[in-house]
Motif scaffolding. Structure first.
Motif, PDB file in Angstrom:
ATOM      1  N   PRO A 291      -4.429   8.607   1.689  1.00 27.55           N
ATOM      2  CA  PRO A 291      -4.955   6.929   1.425  1.00 27.55           C
ATOM      3  C   PRO A 291      -4.276   5.924   1.584  1.00 27.55           C
ATOM      4  CG  PRO A 291      -5.963   9.358  -0.105  1.00 27.55           C
ATOM      5  CD  PRO A 291      -5.195   8.906   0.222  1.00 27.55           C
TER       6      PRO A 291
ATOM      7  N   THR B 186       0.786  -1.461  -0.223  1.00 28.11           N
ATOM      8  CA  THR B 186      -0.189  -0.023  -0.458  1.00 28.11           C
ATOM      9  C   THR B 186       1.004   1.318  -0.234  1.00 28.11           C
ATOM     10  OG1 THR B 186      -0.163   0.358   3.012  1.00 28.11           O
ATOM     11  CG2 THR B 186      -2.042  -1.006   1.337  1.00 28.11           C
TER      12      THR B 186
ATOM     13  N   ALA C 182     -10.016   1.992   1.610  1.00 32.27           N
ATOM     14  CA  ALA C 182      -8.747   2.409   1.047  1.00 32.27           C
ATOM     15  C   ALA C 182      -7.948   3.625   1.529  1.00 32.27           C
ATOM     16  CB  ALA C 182      -9.564   3.218  -0.308  1.00 32.27           C
ATOM     17  N   GLU C 183      -8.692   4.516   2.497  1.00 28.58           N
ATOM     18  CA  GLU C 183      -8.267   5.439   2.968  1.00 28.58           C
ATOM     19  C   GLU C 183      -6.889   4.626   4.337  1.00 28.58           C
ATOM     20  OE1 GLU C 183      -8.669   8.851   2.623  1.00 28.58           O
ATOM     21  OE2 GLU C 183      -6.836   8.948   3.640  1.00 28.58           O
TER      22      GLU C 183
ATOM     23  N   LEU D 171      -4.945   3.369  -0.689  1.00 29.55           N
ATOM     24  CA  LEU D 171      -5.230   2.529  -1.884  1.00 29.55           C
ATOM     25  C   LEU D 171      -6.485   3.408  -2.183  1.00 29.55           C
ATOM     26  CD1 LEU D 171      -6.690  -0.834  -1.132  1.00 29.55           C
ATOM     27  CD2 LEU D 171      -4.068  -0.694  -1.537  1.00 29.55           C
ATOM     28  N   THR D 172      -5.950   3.730  -3.642  1.00 30.38           N
ATOM     29  CA  THR D 172      -7.259   4.245  -3.842  1.00 30.38           C
ATOM     30  C   THR D 172      -8.446   3.053  -4.283  1.00 30.38           C
ATOM     31  OG1 THR D 172      -7.080   3.368  -7.378  1.00 30.38           O
ATOM     32  CG2 THR D 172      -6.023   4.919  -6.007  1.00 30.38           C
ATOM     33  N   ARG D 173      -9.894   4.184  -4.520  1.00 30.42           N
ATOM     34  CA  ARG D 173     -11.270   3.502  -4.909  1.00 30.42           C
ATOM     35  C   ARG D 173     -10.915   2.114  -5.218  1.00 30.42           C
ATOM     36  NH1 ARG D 173     -15.697   4.389  -2.675  1.00 30.42           N
ATOM     37  NH2 ARG D 173     -17.773   3.987  -2.584  1.00 30.42           N
ATOM     38  N   ASP D 174     -10.442   1.975  -6.228  1.00 31.95           N
ATOM     39  CA  ASP D 174     -10.297   1.240  -7.087  1.00 31.95           C
ATOM     40  C   ASP D 174      -9.262  -0.417  -7.150  1.00 31.95           C
ATOM     41  OD1 ASP D 174     -12.524   2.503  -9.611  1.00 31.95           O
ATOM     42  OD2 ASP D 174     -10.472   2.987 -10.480  1.00 31.95           O
ATOM     43  N   GLU D 175      -8.837   0.539  -6.731  1.00 33.47           N
ATOM     44  CA  GLU D 175      -7.827  -0.838  -5.934  1.00 33.47           C
ATOM     45  C   GLU D 175      -8.174  -1.485  -5.085  1.00 33.47           C
ATOM     46  OE1 GLU D 175      -3.652   1.331  -7.043  1.00 33.47           O
ATOM     47  OE2 GLU D 175      -4.222   1.242  -4.556  1.00 33.47           O
TER      48      GLU D 175
ATOM     49  N   GLU E  31     -14.385   3.457   1.161  1.00 33.63           N
ATOM     50  CA  GLU E  31     -13.932   4.474   1.195  1.00 33.63           C
ATOM     51  C   GLU E  31     -12.553   4.457   2.500  1.00 33.63           C
ATOM     52  OE1 GLU E  31     -16.291   8.163   0.773  1.00 33.63           O
ATOM     53  OE2 GLU E  31     -14.779   9.318   1.974  1.00 33.63           O
TER      54      GLU E  31
END
Lengths: 343, 343
Positions: free
Chosen positions: B136, B129, B230-231, B138-142, B227
């Motif tokens: 964050p 990560t 990801a954060e 991760l991105t939301r997509d990840e 969210e």
């Protein structure tokens, strides 16, 4: 138990491929098993055997439980047929079950078990104890005879290949003598150690507590273990105490079940303090006295699942944990081998 | 889970040859298994499968652990060879082990396990990560890709016959994102949920706690589960959350391991609250945040043995208890049959 083997196991745990101490109780348990086996790593227990000690209680005349004593022999038949909880959990653990008549009041016939059921063995000392509310539950000779019977059962099972003994009990009313034994052997007040057993109301609990208090008051401060057992114990308690002594004498670990076993182990401890080193607390039952007994024994229970059935159920359920502790020492890679890139 | 099957199991337990409630947690667990299976009695789980989700963590740049991230891929190799604690405990439980690369930074090669070892599978989303202290993780997509990978692993294991899933994790530094997830998803202060992981001193603990607090402060009150994940989450946390969602969607029980799994299950709960009904808490680890997570999940741990290793060890150790609960419903005699003198 052997201090060198314990130290070897602790050193081995510190060198396995994991952070030191990260397996918690499994690590201390593995060291105890090494100490009992007097070698490290100890063999993984492969042939566990449950001894279910059964007896009846004269104190039922005082109304300490809503259940009739007939349940004791009825359940012994269920054990033989294989349909009781201990049969199910013993089969799951790969353990045999032997039911020992120490003092069942009703009919009890020796014989082999049905498929998946328990063998019944008679070591009957007398058909139930005398009423401990009115005087000694057993004579000193009877208590000794019952202890010796428990030792014999342990020897027979070990001679048959058992490498891990498991205590079980069956006896309607047997939480009353357990509470009395725990009160007498730990110096704890009767109202702290007396519980509801298999479900009694407030009034019956108060009555049961006063019976325990009065019986314990008869015991002199310098009484030995046999005297305490004879005064307020039960025949299955005596059998289990002997079973623990027999396991210890042969250097075989023994898993204690609930409050009946806990109180019996206190008797064994009083007779031979070193016997506790061979004991593993399979679980902690719902009965309040069990906590007090385990504290005095210095044992931490492996399971706390609110079981209050007896029969050996909690101890049988803990067998895989005991086996896992030994397997860790036997099968895990060392840090050194990992660092060297090998296995 | 199916309320009718739960009620049928509770009624069946009340009719077995024992006092009502005397098997404690085994009884409620058997009812949950019936509810999950949507039938009573439920089949006894016969093919358990451990999924060990592995990943690395950018937050290691902040000095939250004394261990280097290389340990993550080294341990994956030990899993493949079969010498890790989870291999030993899974073999003891008759469970397979599959190690899933969700985001290992070091080398990781897919392939079958050595004799008694784990299969390695790659679902790598990214090599570790980003540093959650700086933004964050991760991105939301990840995060979504990682959740989907966890669902895929559950589906693959279930398609292969697994009838009981077990969560495991490997990732140096992963108690930091776990603490952040638990703080964010339960509204608990960082200093209550942040622990010493695999052994850090007071100074490092204070530093770790402040990193958790600052990261959680970035999350808005109306953030959804993805969210939050990801954060401040980790890739193995995302994989386990997906694994739980996948198990629940297929109607298969899943045993949660320690604090990593507990924090991941909170993510699954946030995304799909009903998924918790399929979860069993295998044990409670030494990490303080685990207690908070289990409270919010409403799960009582089967074991409390001070394990703090991860890998799935505590969950694997609890498999025989889960199997025993199902066996009780299947194999025990009823009171009615005992009263009738039959079996």
């Amino acid at each position: 138990i052997d201090a060198e083997a314990v130290a070897a196991a602790e050193a081995a745990q510190a060198g396995l491929a994991k952070p030191a101490g990260a397996l918690g109780v499994l690590e201390s348990l593995s060291a105890q098993l090494a100490g009992i086996a007097r070698t490290c790593p100890p063999a993984v227990p492969a042939k566990p055997a449950v001894g279910v000690f059964a007896g009846d209680h004269g104190v039922l005349a005082q109304g300490v439980t809503p259940w009739p004593s007939d349940i004791t022999f009825v359940m012994c038949n269920v054990f033989q047929q294989g349909g009781a909880a201990i049969n199910v959990l013993a089969r799951a653990a790969g353990a045999s079950v032997t039911v020992v008549d120490m003092g069942v009041a009703g009919p009890f016939a020796e014989g082999p078990g049905a498929e998946g059921g328990a063998e019944l063995v008679s070591k009957k000392v007398r058909p139930g104890t005398a009423d401990l509310a009115k005087g000694p539950a057993l004579t000193r000779d009877e208590a000794i005879q019952a202890l010796e019977a428990g030792i014999e059962v342990a020897n027979t099972l070990i001679d048959g290949g058992a490498d891990l003994l498991i205590t079980g009990d069956m006896g309607i009313g047997n939480t009353t003598p357990s509470a009395a034994l725990i009160a007498a052997l730990t110096g704890t007040a009767a109202d702290v150690v007396t519980g509801r057993g298999t479900g009694i109301d407030d009034e019956m609990l108060a009555h049961k507590t006063s019976i325990v208090a009065d019986a314990v008051a008869r015991i002199s401060a310098d009484a030995d273990g046999v005297e305490v057992l004879a005064e307020v114990g039960g025949l299955e308690h005596a059998g289990i105490a002997g079973f623990v002594l027999g396991a210890a004498a042969r250097g075989i670990p023994v898993i204690l079940d609930g409050v009946i076993a806990g109180s019996a182990a206190l008797v064994a401890q009083k007779i031979a303090p070193a016997s506790v080193g061979y004991c593993i607390a399979g679980h902690r039952s719902f009965e309040p006295g069990h906590r007090i007994a385990l504290e005095q024994l210095g044992l931490r229970p492996l399971l706390e699942l609110d079981l209050r059935l007896g029969e050996g159920t909690g101890a049988a359920l803990s067998v895989p944990i005991v086996q896992a502790a030994a397997r860790i020492l036997t099968e895990m890679a060392t840090l050194a081998s990992v660092m060297a890139g090998g296995q």
